[in-house]
Motif scaffolding. Structure first.
Motif, PDB file in Angstrom:
ATOM      1  N   LEU A  61       0.856  -1.182   0.000  1.00  0.00           N
ATOM      2  CA  LEU A  61       0.000   0.000   0.000  1.00  0.00           C
ATOM      3  C   LEU A  61       0.895   1.236   0.000  1.00  0.00           C
ATOM      4  CD1 LEU A  61      -2.908   1.126   0.195  1.00  0.00           C
ATOM      5  CD2 LEU A  61      -2.644   1.094   2.690  1.00  0.00           C
ATOM      6  N   ASN A  62       0.694   2.110  -0.975  1.00  0.00           N
ATOM      7  CA  ASN A  62       1.479   3.353  -1.080  1.00  0.00           C
ATOM      8  C   ASN A  62       2.982   3.069  -1.103  1.00  0.00           C
ATOM      9  OD1 ASN A  62      -0.983   4.715  -0.945  1.00  0.00           O
ATOM     10  ND2 ASN A  62      -0.851   4.946   1.285  1.00  0.00           N
ATOM     11  N   ASP A  63       3.379   2.096  -1.928  1.00  0.00           N
ATOM     12  CA  ASP A  63       4.792   1.718  -2.109  1.00  0.00           C
ATOM     13  C   ASP A  63       5.439   1.201  -0.828  1.00  0.00           C
ATOM     14  OD1 ASP A  63       4.787   2.424  -4.829  1.00  0.00           O
ATOM     15  OD2 ASP A  63       5.215   4.516  -4.346  1.00  0.00           O
ATOM     16  N   ASN A  88      14.136   0.851  -0.348  1.00  0.00           N
ATOM     17  CA  ASN A  88      14.864   2.031  -0.794  1.00  0.00           C
ATOM     18  C   ASN A  88      15.024   1.998  -2.297  1.00  0.00           C
ATOM     19  OD1 ASN A  88      17.442   3.687  -1.401  1.00  0.00           O
ATOM     20  ND2 ASN A  88      16.989   4.206   0.729  1.00  0.00           N
ATOM     21  N   SER A  89      14.813   3.138  -2.924  1.00  0.00           N
ATOM     22  CA  SER A  89      14.892   3.203  -4.389  1.00  0.00           C
ATOM     23  C   SER A  89      16.281   2.893  -4.919  1.00  0.00           C
ATOM     24  CB  SER A  89      14.463   4.593  -4.874  1.00  0.00           C
ATOM     25  OG  SER A  89      15.296   5.594  -4.314  1.00  0.00           O
ATOM     26  N   SER A  90      17.294   3.009  -4.055  1.00  0.00           N
ATOM     27  CA  SER A  90      18.654   2.697  -4.483  1.00  0.00           C
ATOM     28  C   SER A  90      18.907   1.198  -4.532  1.00  0.00           C
ATOM     29  CB  SER A  90      19.661   3.345  -3.523  1.00  0.00           C
ATOM     30  OG  SER A  90      19.613   2.718  -2.249  1.00  0.00           O
ATOM     31  N   ASP A  91      17.900   0.420  -4.059  1.00  0.00           N
ATOM     32  CA  ASP A  91      17.989  -1.038  -4.029  1.00  0.00           C
ATOM     33  C   ASP A  91      19.100  -1.516  -3.100  1.00  0.00           C
ATOM     34  OD1 ASP A  91      18.386  -3.828  -6.306  1.00  0.00           O
ATOM     35  OD2 ASP A  91      16.943  -3.527  -4.697  1.00  0.00           O
ATOM     36  N   ASP A  92      19.421  -0.729  -2.108  1.00  0.00           N
ATOM     37  CA  ASP A  92      20.389  -1.118  -1.094  1.00  0.00           C
ATOM     38  C   ASP A  92      19.630  -1.720   0.078  1.00  0.00           C
ATOM     39  OD1 ASP A  92      22.332  -1.431   0.790  1.00  0.00           O
ATOM     40  OD2 ASP A  92      23.059   0.638   0.718  1.00  0.00           O
ATOM     41  N   SER A  93      19.757  -3.030   0.256  1.00  0.00           N
ATOM     42  CA  SER A  93      18.963  -3.708   1.282  1.00  0.00           C
ATOM     43  C   SER A  93      19.268  -3.198   2.679  1.00  0.00           C
ATOM     44  CB  SER A  93      19.216  -5.223   1.217  1.00  0.00           C
ATOM     45  OG  SER A  93      20.577  -5.525   1.468  1.00  0.00           O
ATOM     46  N   ASN A  94      20.472  -2.642   2.883  1.00  0.00           N
ATOM     47  CA  ASN A  94      20.830  -2.147   4.211  1.00  0.00           C
ATOM     48  C   ASN A  94      20.065  -0.882   4.582  1.00  0.00           C
ATOM     49  OD1 ASN A  94      22.726  -4.177   4.748  1.00  0.00           O
ATOM     50  ND2 ASN A  94      24.296  -3.120   3.553  1.00  0.00           N
ATOM     51  N   ASP A  95      19.473  -0.222   3.584  1.00  0.00           N
ATOM     52  CA  ASP A  95      18.728   1.003   3.850  1.00  0.00           C
ATOM     53  C   ASP A  95      17.242   0.759   4.064  1.00  0.00           C
ATOM     54  OD1 ASP A  95      21.018   2.466   3.648  1.00  0.00           O
ATOM     55  OD2 ASP A  95      20.696   3.085   1.576  1.00  0.00           O
ATOM     56  N   SER A  96      16.790  -0.475   3.908  1.00  0.00           N
ATOM     57  CA  SER A  96      15.367  -0.794   4.002  1.00  0.00           C
ATOM     58  C   SER A  96      15.075  -1.406   5.362  1.00  0.00           C
ATOM     59  CB  SER A  96      14.961  -1.756   2.882  1.00  0.00           C
ATOM     60  OG  SER A  96      15.238  -1.193   1.621  1.00  0.00           O
TER      61      SER A  96
END
Length: 251
Positions: A61-63, A88-96
């Motif tokens: 829901l809402n990205d 994260n839009s950077s596709d860095d799993s450590n930032d999610s």
């Protein structure tokens, strides 16, 4: 996937698949999460859930990916808590990172969580003490509050649900649709094959029932709105599958 899973959750976001939690092939529950990119044909580990779960609900829901409820076989604990993560839009799993939000009003496992019309709907499921429920509650992401909605006509668990056209469709031992404007559930035709732990997918604007526990569940069924009938499709899977994930990705 890098980890064999059953009774896990699968969602899609930005043309990627996310496999979440579940019971592993080593008979313990996991909190691991991995994403699949069809462009590279590779799975990538993501930040794990805060809580180990199987039989939970998940929706986008809402990205943002929401995961609620479920059961932890490792501790024999049932959950009503909810956590969410915005990849994260950077596709860095450590930032999610995963964060908690308001829990549901009750524990639920082997239920469905569906995003529809800007809300999340927690539908049915098993609540313990050999009891299934027909209750439904709706989550507002703006207020972070859950509110009760109209009950299903039947108690149900280990079923499938999907947002399709302007309604929510639920199918398992029975099938019914939910109209959010009228706040009303309406029975529709049952599947030809009784299925548990199945999946519903929208493919080319047609609703398909796939797999599940049953006698002939390798056969697909497609719903005909005009005649209110489930018809056997020419598609099938080579063997019966259940507790799996099925997603149609946009190209």
């Amino acid at each position: 996937m890098s980890t064999g899973r059953v009774w896990f959750a699968m969602v899609s976001l930005d043309s990627k698949l996310y496999a979440i939690g579940g019971l592993t092939d080593k008979s313990y529950d996991t909190n691991t999460v991995e994403s699949y990119d069809p462009q590279t044909n590779q799975w990538k580990p993501m930040k794990p859930l805060s809580t180990t779960r199987e039989g939970m609900g998940a929706a986008v829901l809402n990205d943002t990916i929401y995961v609620c409820g479920g059961y932890d076989v490792n501790t024999a604990k049932r959950h009503n808590d909810c956590e969410y993560m915005t990849p994260n839009s950077s596709d860095d799993s450590n930032d999610s990172q995963w964060h908690f939000t308001t829990p549901m009003s009750m524990v639920r496992e082997y239920y469905q969580l569906v995003a529809h019309g800007g809300y999340l709907y927690a539908i049915g499921g098993y609540i313990g003490n050999l009891t299934d429920t027909q209750t439904v509650e709706r989550y507002n992401p703006l207020t972070r509050q859950w509110q009760p909605r109209a009950n299903l006509n039947h108690k149900i668990r280990a079923f499938a649900a999907i947002s399709y056209m302007d309604k929510i469709y639920v199918c398992g031992k029975t099938c019914e649709t939910y109209d959010p404007i009228e706040n009303k559930w309406t029975p529709i035709a049952s599947l030809n094959e009784r299925r548990l732990d199945l999946q519903l997918v929208n493919y080319h604007d047609q609703l398909y029932a796939i797999g599940g526990q049953g006698i002939a569940t390798d056969l697909f069924e497609v719903y005909n709105h005009t005649s209110n009938q489930w018809l056997y499709s020419t598609q099938s899977v080579p063997y019966n599958v259940y507790g799996f994930g099925a997603i149609v990705l946009d190209k």
